[in-house]
Write an enzyme that holds these catalytic residues in place. Sequence first.
Site, PDB file in Angstrom:
ATOM      1  N   ASP A  98       0.867  -1.159   0.000  1.00 12.33           N
ATOM      2  CA  ASP A  98       0.000   0.000   0.000  1.00 12.33           C
ATOM      3  C   ASP A  98       0.914   1.221   0.000  1.00 12.33           C
ATOM      4  O   ASP A  98       2.004   1.196   0.582  1.00 12.33           O
ATOM      5  CB  ASP A  98      -0.868   0.001   1.266  1.00 12.33           C
ATOM      6  CG  ASP A  98      -2.264   0.492   0.990  1.00 12.33           C
ATOM      7  OD1 ASP A  98      -2.385   1.597   0.446  1.00 12.33           O
ATOM      8  OD2 ASP A  98      -3.217  -0.217   1.329  1.00 12.33           O
ATOM      9  N   ASP A 200      -3.060   4.739  -2.442  1.00  9.38           N
ATOM     10  CA  ASP A 200      -4.168   5.187  -1.593  1.00  9.38           C
ATOM     11  C   ASP A 200      -4.712   6.533  -2.079  1.00  9.38           C
ATOM     12  O   ASP A 200      -3.935   7.412  -2.471  1.00  9.38           O
ATOM     13  CB  ASP A 200      -3.604   5.343  -0.164  1.00  9.38           C
ATOM     14  CG  ASP A 200      -4.662   5.626   0.868  1.00  9.38           C
ATOM     15  OD1 ASP A 200      -5.524   4.765   1.081  1.00  9.38           O
ATOM     16  OD2 ASP A 200      -4.623   6.722   1.480  1.00  9.38           O
ATOM     17  N   GLU A 263      -6.534   3.529  -5.966  1.00  7.89           N
ATOM     18  CA  GLU A 263      -7.839   3.621  -5.307  1.00  7.89           C
ATOM     19  C   GLU A 263      -8.543   4.877  -5.801  1.00  7.89           C
ATOM     20  O   GLU A 263      -8.149   5.997  -5.481  1.00  7.89           O
ATOM     21  CB  GLU A 263      -7.669   3.705  -3.788  1.00  7.89           C
ATOM     22  CG  GLU A 263      -9.025   3.663  -3.097  1.00  7.89           C
ATOM     23  CD  GLU A 263      -9.037   4.267  -1.693  1.00  7.89           C
ATOM     24  OE1 GLU A 263      -9.945   3.931  -0.935  1.00  7.89           O
ATOM     25  OE2 GLU A 263      -8.149   5.075  -1.380  1.00  7.89           O
ATOM     26  N   HIS A 324     -10.965  -3.150   3.023  1.00 10.79           N
ATOM     27  CA  HIS A 324     -11.018  -2.798   4.443  1.00 10.79           C
ATOM     28  C   HIS A 324     -11.898  -1.579   4.727  1.00 10.79           C
ATOM     29  O   HIS A 324     -12.073  -1.204   5.881  1.00 10.79           O
ATOM     30  CB  HIS A 324      -9.591  -2.561   4.946  1.00 10.79           C
ATOM     31  CG  HIS A 324      -8.934  -1.433   4.208  1.00 10.79           C
ATOM     32  ND1 HIS A 324      -8.607  -1.509   2.867  1.00 10.79           N
ATOM     33  CD2 HIS A 324      -8.574  -0.197   4.604  1.00 10.79           C
ATOM     34  CE1 HIS A 324      -8.078  -0.370   2.472  1.00 10.79           C
ATOM     35  NE2 HIS A 324      -8.040   0.450   3.514  1.00 10.79           N
ATOM     36  N   ASP A 325     -12.398  -0.921   3.670  1.00 16.25           N
ATOM     37  CA  ASP A 325     -13.266   0.246   3.863  1.00 16.25           C
ATOM     38  C   ASP A 325     -14.734  -0.083   3.603  1.00 16.25           C
ATOM     39  O   ASP A 325     -15.585   0.782   3.782  1.00 16.25           O
ATOM     40  CB  ASP A 325     -12.866   1.374   2.897  1.00 16.25           C
ATOM     41  CG  ASP A 325     -11.459   1.878   3.134  1.00 16.25           C
ATOM     42  OD1 ASP A 325     -11.024   1.883   4.305  1.00 16.25           O
ATOM     43  OD2 ASP A 325     -10.794   2.270   2.161  1.00 16.25           O
TER      44      ASP A 325
HETATM   45  C1  GLC Z   1      -8.085   5.136   1.866  1.00 15.50           C
HETATM   46  C2  GLC Z   1      -7.917   3.907   2.708  1.00 15.50           C
HETATM   47  C3  GLC Z   1      -8.615   4.130   4.017  1.00 15.50           C
HETATM   48  C4  GLC Z   1      -7.942   5.292   4.718  1.00 15.50           C
HETATM   49  C5  GLC Z   1      -7.951   6.530   3.838  1.00 15.50           C
HETATM   50  C6  GLC Z   1      -7.000   7.566   4.335  1.00 15.50           C
HETATM   51  O1  GLC Z   1      -9.396   5.356   1.494  1.00 15.50           O
HETATM   52  O2  GLC Z   1      -8.394   2.791   2.009  1.00 15.50           O
HETATM   53  O3  GLC Z   1      -8.593   2.990   4.822  1.00 15.50           O
HETATM   54  O4  GLC Z   1      -8.593   5.580   5.916  1.00 15.50           O
HETATM   55  O5  GLC Z   1      -7.527   6.229   2.530  1.00 15.50           O
HETATM   56  O6  GLC Z   1      -5.684   7.168   4.100  1.00 15.50           O
END
Ligand code: GLC
Length: 527
Positions: A98, A200, A263, A324-325
């Site tokens: 990540d 991310d 993402e 995970h979100d």
């Molecule tokens: C992304 C991650 C999430 C995190 C956010 C801030 O969306 O997937 O888990 O809280 O970024 O880094």
Amino acid sequence: MVDNTWGRRVVYQIYPRSFKDSNGDGIGDLNGIAEKLDYLKDLGIDAIWLSPVYQSPMRDFGYDISDYYDIDPIFGNLSDFDSLIKKAHGKDIKVLMDFVPNHTSLEHPWFKESRSSKNNPKRDWYIWKSPKKNGAAPNNWLSQFGGSAWELDKKTHEYYLHTFDVSQPDLNWRNPQVVEEILNVMRYWMKRGVDGFRVDVAYYLFKDPFFRDEPHNPSYSDHHMQYDSLLHIYTSALPETLNMLKTLNNVVNEFDDRFMVCEIYTFLHEIINLYKIVNHQSFAPFNFSFISLPWNVTEQKKFIDEFDELVGHDYFPTYVLGNHDQSRIAAKLGEGAARIAALLQLTLRGIPFIYYGEELGMQDVEIPEEKAKDPMAVNMKGFDFGRDPQRTPMQWDSSKFGGFSDVEPWLPLEKEFKERNVASEKKDKKSFLNLYKSIINLRKTRKSLDEGKLIPLDFKNPNVLGFVRKEKEEKTLILANFSEENQIVDLPEDNWKTILSTRLDVENREEKDQILLRPSEGIILFS
Ligand code: GLC
């Protein structure tokens, strides 16, 4: 045409805190992951993506980095990391890290310097603004974790920007030194053997240089997150951001056979636009259509057909059911539909990203508000925004702590872990785990499923989604009944044989002109 290996790989996301604890502190770690590589290999996984393992105060569980060049002691150390990579590579499993370029932790030395004075050389590494005349925040921008995206820092009486938690200040991507440093971080890990990155919040890197207020979202209603009350035209998807993704990808391409997935939650045409801007097979944005569109044949089919065609054969589509979100797919759709979702994800053309535990049919776990760990739950109490339910420990066996740890884990295990776990699903011929294994295995042994083009089918039935994958003369037909009733489907002309049902109770059955699909059943047929 496809000339790199990534289009064939099945990727598995590991949330390291929750995968396997090897040192008895109730939190998963790198050596724990290394112990489970054989399990992943056996499942047919070709690459793992590790949620962040960098040094971090863990306010957002690693998405708040305080040292990009080191591993957090909770997870192990650099030599554990090197050894994990070596072991994974020894099994032909690639490792994606990540990568969190939008923000650091408040505790990162860069931010500590930056906040120390207005003329510190690192001041401009973050986004600082003076208050409005009345002392208010510079504009109306909101944080995704609730409230204003600006925090007043008493020491210098200026606000810093944080798109996420107040402990996650945004880096200033308009400063070339920041860009250079971050690109070097990528090189550092690739030199260590990392095969690429999951980037991310890749859509947020640049913000409007004029700091204009964002307009209100006319379709907002107040059970949504406050963040959704604005249209983020000045903080997301700026052209500078899209071009920067191309720059990041160029760095990835300095090394052989690496990959980068971003993402980005957005619409079909923006996804396609991104493929074109970056224009390389070592890049793909996540496609969250299974998660974001309603679960019905009309919407999903429309997206899949258009997406596959627009991505074309020069790039790789991706398909995601969870992360995970997001609430777990089996919790959202129920078991039958989640099996269908897995069937589609693993047989469509492109790269599937499996979230750990999806292969067991893991459910969300209710976490009482007072036990919440996730900053989204802690900051926005009274709503159901917390992400702990989908981050609970992996269920390995039926022992006291599910084989995850010898001590009480950091989040509770799912109540049904004694039945739903790797050991018992291995023994159950009809389990989720065996469904995943069987489909992944077919995908690897059948050319049409591996490389074949996608031919959409239209059954004029709003409950049935189907398509053919075709490579030369070899054809594979996929059918999925989204309804809770039987559906009869006319098969396209050919000699079809059912190879697999998502219920795992049919094999090698010759079919005639029509086939009966049972409630929530998906089928793979060979010709
Ligand atoms: C992304 C991650 C999430 C995190 C956010 C801030 O969306 O997937 O888990 O809280 O970024 O880094």
